[in-house]
Design a protein around this motif. Structure first.
Motif, PDB file in Angstrom:
ATOM      1  N   HIS A   2     -15.931  -3.421  -4.170  1.00 54.60           N
ATOM      2  CA  HIS A   2     -15.569  -2.889  -5.019  1.00 54.60           C
ATOM      3  C   HIS A   2     -13.695  -3.140  -5.109  1.00 54.60           C
ATOM      4  N   TYR A   3     -13.226  -3.179  -3.484  1.00 54.14           N
ATOM      5  CA  TYR A   3     -12.244  -3.537  -2.865  1.00 54.14           C
ATOM      6  C   TYR A   3     -11.506  -4.808  -3.261  1.00 54.14           C
ATOM      7  N   THR A   4     -12.481  -6.032  -2.258  1.00 58.06           N
ATOM      8  CA  THR A   4     -12.397  -7.114  -2.298  1.00 58.06           C
ATOM      9  C   THR A   4     -11.550  -7.995  -4.130  1.00 58.06           C
ATOM     10  N   SER A   5     -12.923  -7.431  -4.051  1.00 58.52           N
ATOM     11  CA  SER A   5     -13.305  -7.787  -6.150  1.00 58.52           C
ATOM     12  C   SER A   5     -11.936  -7.706  -6.818  1.00 58.52           C
ATOM     13  N   TRP A   6     -11.673  -6.428  -6.416  1.00 59.67           N
ATOM     14  CA  TRP A   6     -10.245  -6.104  -7.490  1.00 59.67           C
ATOM     15  C   TRP A   6      -9.158  -7.754  -6.894  1.00 59.67           C
ATOM     16  N   VAL A  62      -6.333 -12.166   1.347  1.00 58.85           N
ATOM     17  CA  VAL A  62      -5.173 -11.052   1.175  1.00 58.85           C
ATOM     18  C   VAL A  62      -4.398 -10.656   2.835  1.00 58.85           C
ATOM     19  N   GLN A  63      -3.103 -10.012   1.615  1.00 54.47           N
ATOM     20  CA  GLN A  63      -2.234 -10.457   2.778  1.00 54.47           C
ATOM     21  C   GLN A  63      -0.976  -8.891   2.641  1.00 54.47           C
ATOM     22  N   ASP A 112     -10.392  -1.342   3.055  1.00 50.21           N
ATOM     23  CA  ASP A 112     -11.658  -2.140   2.688  1.00 50.21           C
ATOM     24  C   ASP A 112     -10.653  -3.309   1.572  1.00 50.21           C
ATOM     25  N   THR A 113      -9.402  -3.507   1.525  1.00 48.24           N
ATOM     26  CA  THR A 113      -9.108  -4.460   0.771  1.00 48.24           C
ATOM     27  C   THR A 113      -8.658  -5.450   1.493  1.00 48.24           C
ATOM     28  N   ALA A 114      -8.200  -5.027   2.904  1.00 45.79           N
ATOM     29  CA  ALA A 114      -7.538  -6.199   3.171  1.00 45.79           C
ATOM     30  C   ALA A 114      -8.617  -7.212   3.973  1.00 45.79           C
ATOM     31  N   SER A 167       0.833  -1.306  -0.417  1.00 41.99           N
ATOM     32  CA  SER A 167       0.089   0.270   0.271  1.00 41.99           C
ATOM     33  C   SER A 167       1.238   1.302  -0.353  1.00 41.99           C
ATOM     34  N   ILE A 168       0.772   2.333  -0.643  1.00 35.52           N
ATOM     35  CA  ILE A 168       1.668   3.544  -1.126  1.00 35.52           C
ATOM     36  C   ILE A 168       0.192   4.513  -0.921  1.00 35.52           C
TER      37      ILE A 168
END
Length: 446
Positions: free
Chosen positions: A372-376, A63-64, A56-58, A43-44
């Protein structure tokens, strides 16, 4: 903190990486992911919107989080992320993170606008999947480069216009696709909120010492050097400045115009014209009106369709402008799609509303939301798809940024040739598709 990397060592490594990526496909640089693998994410930009993008992605168990980068080491930025993911490596310079590219599979880029493309492009060239905040880029040329890079390097991409996946926007799109309001005649979209991040009318004189926890040169990145001043730029009010952002249209256009693009299946406009309050070379305008003309589609009434944008405090179309009854309540931000059978109001963000006598007893079927996040993230693993990939969000961003160019060249009819990346109608128009970059920070074009 990661091991210090000298500028010489970084440039040597970057040169070797660029040379290798010119001869090897991106997949040869990337780890092949299996069904039981977790996506290793870097993450940047971990403060502000970056914090929610990261969390939200984590949220996916697949996801790690393996690396964190922010120019601000304080608690509100890199500090809180490092506390939550203590096993992740930490960086204050994204270039050093990319030097360790074999340790991650995908990146989230949640920085100010001017750094989106300079970070995302080399990441894609290394075969990394990219989730990048909106607007996708700072210039039209950068947006085209992002789209081409995603295709060339065969990576999974997503722009951070997450409301696209909300049930409200998804429902609005389906109503138009189902022909509920008939063929579309025109669209009006607006954001009538105050631009609270404009604190001054021009660049202030003077300078102050840079706080120890802020890496100011890395924050400036590709932008011209300027002295540090508190509150004016980092960490939120950078939106006021042309060197770093795209103003109100850039901030909200990729959200509010998104369901319009999807509903009408728009691609690229053929022309654009704007009205805007005067600007100097530093601060964005305080009010604008932008009108694009697009080729018609299967969902429009004519061979062309106009989309008009309004922004600035209390600046939006009136009911009379839209031919609506005075009792119809318009939201402070959103769109209205005027159709042959009636109209559709798409608030930002709330469920859509149908306007017209024919819809008094119409029950709107709700389209379920997506994540939107985990689908990516799951698309990176081959288990889902990204709906705002750069093939879609690139043209959307180009349209938005053409609007900002039109605001710079107010009261001018500009013609856009998307296929050839040509903007005509003013002597300065073509040059504004690009911008200069600070020496030593030039992006890695494809």
């Amino acid at each position: 903190m990661s091991r210090p990397v000298s500028r010489r060592r970084f440039l040597q490594s970057a040169t070797l990486s660029a040379a290798a990526s010119a001869t090897l496909p991106a997949r040869s640089w990337a780890r092949v992911l299996g069904a039981n693998d977790r996506l290793r994410v870097a993450s940047i930009g971990t403060g502000g919107k970056g914090w929610s993008d990261l969390n939200d992605t984590a949220a996916s168990p697949k996801v790690q989080i393996v690396a964190l980068c922010d120019i601000d080491e304080s608690k509100a930025h890199l500090g809180q992320a490092a506390e939550k993911w203590p096993d992740a490596r930490t960086y204050t310079d994204w270039r050093k993170l990319l030097n360790d590219h074999k340790s991650f599979d995908a990146v989230i880029v949640s920085t100010p606008d001017h750094m989106h493309a300079p970070i995302s492009l080399p990441a894609m060239q290394l075969g990394k999947h990219v989730q990048c905040q909106k607007p996708l880029t700072h210039t039209v040329f950068e947006a085209r480069q992002m789209r081409l890079a995603a295709k060339k390097y065969n990576v999974v991409t997503q722009m951070g216009n997450q409301i696209q996946s909300h049930e409200a926007y998804r429902t609005a799109v389906k109503l138009v696709h189902d022909g509920v309001i008939g063929k579309v005649k025109e669209v009006h979209s607006w954001q009538s909120g105050a631009m609270g991040w404009i604190l001054v009318d021009d660049r202030p004189a003077g300078m102050e010492p840079v706080p120890a926890h802020v890496h100011w040169d890395e924050w400036l990145g590709v932008a011209p050097t300027r002295p540090w001043l508190p509150k004016i730029y980092h960490s939120f009010n950078w939106r006021a400045w042309q060197d770093f952002s795209n103003g109100q249209l850039g901030d909200f256009g990729c959200h509010i115009l998104d369901p319009v693009f999807m509903a009408l299946k728009l691609t690229a406009p053929t022309s654009v014209r704007a009205e805007a309050t005067p600007m100097n070379k530093e601060i964005w305008y305080r009010k604008s009106k932008v009108r694009w003309t697009f080729p018609g589609t299967e969902h429009t009434a004519d061979k062309t369709v106009r989309v008009t944008w309004y922004d600035g405090a209390n600046h939006m179309p009136t009911n009379a402008d839209l031919g609506l009854d005075s009792k119809v309540a318009l939201p402070g931000s959103g769109s209205i799609v005027l159709g042959q059978k009636g109209s559709l109001i798409i608030p930002h963000v709330a469920m859509p509303q149908l306007v017209g006598e024919a819809f008094q007893d119409f029950k709107i079927p709700v389209v379920p939301a997506r994540n939107h996040y985990t689908s990516w993230a799951h698309a990176c693993l081959g288990e889902d798809h990204a709906t705002s990939n750069f093939d879609y969000s690139g043209p959307l961003t180009e349209t938005v940024l053409l609007g900002t160019i039109a605001c710079r060249l107010a009261e001018t009819d500009l013609a856009w040739d998307a296929a050839n990346l040509k903007l005509t109608g003013h002597a300065k128009a073509q040059d504004l598709l690009k911008k200069p970059y600070r020496s030593g920070w030039e992006p890695a074009w494809i």
